[in-house]
Design a protein around this motif. Structure first.
Motif, PDB file in Angstrom:
ATOM      1  N   THR A 128       0.907  -1.083  -0.184  1.00 30.83           N
ATOM      2  CA  THR A 128       0.030   0.139  -0.002  1.00 30.83           C
ATOM      3  C   THR A 128       0.893   1.174   0.049  1.00 30.83           C
ATOM      4  N   ALA A 129       1.994   1.062   0.669  1.00 33.72           N
ATOM      5  CA  ALA A 129       3.006   2.410   0.767  1.00 33.72           C
ATOM      6  C   ALA A 129       3.513   2.706  -0.644  1.00 33.72           C
ATOM      7  N   LEU A 130       3.712   1.341  -1.570  1.00 36.03           N
ATOM      8  CA  LEU A 130       4.339   1.822  -2.880  1.00 36.03           C
ATOM      9  C   LEU A 130       2.943   2.133  -3.640  1.00 36.03           C
ATOM     10  N   VAL A 131       2.025   1.955  -3.351  1.00 34.89           N
ATOM     11  CA  VAL A 131       0.763   2.545  -4.276  1.00 34.89           C
ATOM     12  C   VAL A 131       0.524   3.803  -3.994  1.00 34.89           C
ATOM     13  N   PHE A 132       0.712   4.217  -2.657  1.00 36.90           N
ATOM     14  CA  PHE A 132       0.339   5.739  -2.333  1.00 36.90           C
ATOM     15  C   PHE A 132       1.703   6.532  -3.225  1.00 36.90           C
ATOM     16  N   ALA A 133       3.039   5.851  -2.992  1.00 37.71           N
ATOM     17  CA  ALA A 133       4.088   6.483  -3.813  1.00 37.71           C
ATOM     18  C   ALA A 133       3.675   6.632  -5.138  1.00 37.71           C
ATOM     19  N   SER A 134       3.409   5.562  -5.551  1.00 37.37           N
ATOM     20  CA  SER A 134       3.144   5.610  -7.015  1.00 37.37           C
ATOM     21  C   SER A 134       1.876   6.871  -7.385  1.00 37.37           C
ATOM     22  N   ILE A 135       0.755   6.903  -6.669  1.00 38.80           N
ATOM     23  CA  ILE A 135      -0.158   7.748  -6.902  1.00 38.80           C
ATOM     24  C   ILE A 135       0.524   9.292  -6.713  1.00 38.80           C
ATOM     25  N   PHE A 136       1.175   9.535  -5.690  1.00 42.34           N
ATOM     26  CA  PHE A 136       1.867  10.820  -5.356  1.00 42.34           C
ATOM     27  C   PHE A 136       2.811  11.386  -6.495  1.00 42.34           C
ATOM     28  N   SER A 137       3.617  10.076  -7.242  1.00 39.54           N
ATOM     29  CA  SER A 137       4.497  10.562  -8.002  1.00 39.54           C
ATOM     30  C   SER A 137       3.901  10.883  -9.417  1.00 39.54           C
ATOM     31  N   ALA A 138       2.911  10.359  -9.571  1.00 39.24           N
ATOM     32  CA  ALA A 138       2.303  10.743 -11.043  1.00 39.24           C
ATOM     33  C   ALA A 138       1.438  12.136 -10.932  1.00 39.24           C
ATOM     34  N   ALA A 139       1.101  12.553  -9.578  1.00 38.37           N
ATOM     35  CA  ALA A 139       0.247  13.449  -9.506  1.00 38.37           C
ATOM     36  C   ALA A 139       0.998  14.948  -9.258  1.00 38.37           C
ATOM     37  N   LEU A 140       2.140  14.673  -8.606  1.00 41.20           N
ATOM     38  CA  LEU A 140       2.855  15.890  -7.998  1.00 41.20           C
ATOM     39  C   LEU A 140       4.065  16.265  -8.642  1.00 41.20           C
ATOM     40  N   SER A 141       4.434  17.383  -8.667  1.00 39.15           N
ATOM     41  CA  SER A 141       5.815  17.618  -9.248  1.00 39.15           C
ATOM     42  C   SER A 141       6.801  17.267  -8.609  1.00 39.15           C
ATOM     43  N   LYS A 142       8.271  17.314  -8.752  1.00 36.57           N
ATOM     44  CA  LYS A 142       9.289  16.899  -8.059  1.00 36.57           C
ATOM     45  C   LYS A 142       9.521  17.787  -6.932  1.00 36.57           C
ATOM     46  N   ASN A 143       9.057  19.196  -6.802  1.00 36.74           N
ATOM     47  CA  ASN A 143       9.221  20.082  -5.902  1.00 36.74           C
ATOM     48  C   ASN A 143       7.731  20.059  -4.968  1.00 36.74           C
ATOM     49  N   ILE A 144       7.871  19.323  -4.163  1.00 36.31           N
ATOM     50  CA  ILE A 144       6.586  19.377  -3.443  1.00 36.31           C
ATOM     51  C   ILE A 144       6.429  20.106  -2.349  1.00 36.31           C
ATOM     52  N   PRO A 145       5.253  21.154  -2.323  1.00 35.76           N
ATOM     53  CA  PRO A 145       5.160  22.083  -1.427  1.00 35.76           C
ATOM     54  C   PRO A 145       5.110  21.693  -0.025  1.00 35.76           C
ATOM     55  N   PRO A 146       5.809  22.274   0.950  1.00 39.90           N
ATOM     56  CA  PRO A 146       5.803  21.598   2.495  1.00 39.90           C
ATOM     57  C   PRO A 146       4.469  21.569   2.700  1.00 39.90           C
ATOM     58  N   VAL A 147       3.416  22.208   2.396  1.00 34.64           N
ATOM     59  CA  VAL A 147       2.106  21.991   2.965  1.00 34.64           C
ATOM     60  C   VAL A 147       1.413  20.742   2.718  1.00 34.64           C
ATOM     61  N   MET A 148       1.861  20.170   1.591  1.00 39.16           N
ATOM     62  CA  MET A 148       1.424  18.985   0.988  1.00 39.16           C
ATOM     63  C   MET A 148       1.707  17.894   2.029  1.00 39.16           C
ATOM     64  N   TYR A 149       2.855  18.081   3.141  1.00 39.69           N
ATOM     65  CA  TYR A 149       3.308  16.889   3.776  1.00 39.69           C
ATOM     66  C   TYR A 149       2.077  16.577   5.060  1.00 39.69           C
ATOM     67  N   ILE A 150       1.428  17.757   5.014  1.00 36.66           N
ATOM     68  CA  ILE A 150       0.310  17.714   6.269  1.00 36.66           C
ATOM     69  C   ILE A 150      -1.156  17.510   5.577  1.00 36.66           C
TER      70      ILE A 150
END
Length: 205
Positions: A128-150
């Motif tokens: 499941t962690a890998l699935v989340f990572a795949s979703i985030f990688s596909a939808a987010l840019s390389k520079n993730i805004p800090p607020v996204m971590y929350i």
């Protein structure tokens, strides 16, 4: 800002579809709602949400890369998760059958125990962690805004809790609970069998 909103929407839809797909989590919430109480099922739903929060945070922290680079760690976590699911299946198989149609015979589960069962069930599959990572990688840019971590772990928590809360509320009503009590032995054996198959699948895949 617009791109962030689009990315969040896409991630939210993906997480919702993932939560709605039939699996161990749905099975556990549904069975708890019918066999115990709405309160216990909602506690399981909260545990599922917390597990989703943890996996989303892990994916954002980059731990999925560690799991990919160290196969033995990933394998160890899968074995632990598969054994946990097999243990849940054994509990379902061994539950004594009670033919009474009185709702007072339903086994009440404490909120804390139900919550922890939800947490452990959700995190039993490190994939499941890998699935989340795949979703985030596909939808987010390389520079993730800090607020996204929350925002992202919180969104994963809210989506999972709301979906499983709907399942808990629907299946803890009179009709489904009456059907469970009437066919308790069959439903327990079927649930245990499905849980065991999912555990074995996790161990082998």
């Amino acid at each position: 800002m617009t791109n962030d909103v689009i990315a969040l929407s896409a991630i939210g839809v993906a997480i919702l579809f993932g939560a709605m797909s039939p699996g161990v989590s749905f099975l556990l919430v549904a069975r708890t709602a019918m066999s115990s109480s709405r309160r216990a099922a909602l506690s399981v739903a909260a545990g599922m949400g917390f597990g989703a929060f943890v996996f989303a945070a892990i994916a954002l922290a980059g731990l999925h890369t560690l799991l990919t680079l160290i196969p033995s760690l990933y394998t160890g976590l899968k074995v632990a998760g598969g054994c946990y699911l097999l243990w849940l299946a054994l509990k379902m198989f061994r539950r004594p059958s009670n033919r009474s149609n009185d709702f007072t015979d339903a086994a009440e589960v404490s909120a804390s125990k139900a919550f922890m069962t939800g947490v452990f069930t959700q995190i039993s599959n490190p994939h499941t962690a890998l699935v989340f990572a795949s979703i985030f990688s596909a939808a987010l840019s390389k520079n993730i805004p800090p607020v996204m971590y929350i925002i992202l772990p919180t969104m994963a928590f809210v989506i999972d809790v709301l979906w499983y809360a709907v399942v808990a509320c629907l299946l803890s009503t009179h009709g489904p609970r009456l059907a469970y009590i009437k066919y308790r032995k069959f439903i327990d054996k079927l649930s245990g069998g499905i849980m065991a198959l999912l555990g074995i699948r996790l161990l082998l895949k």
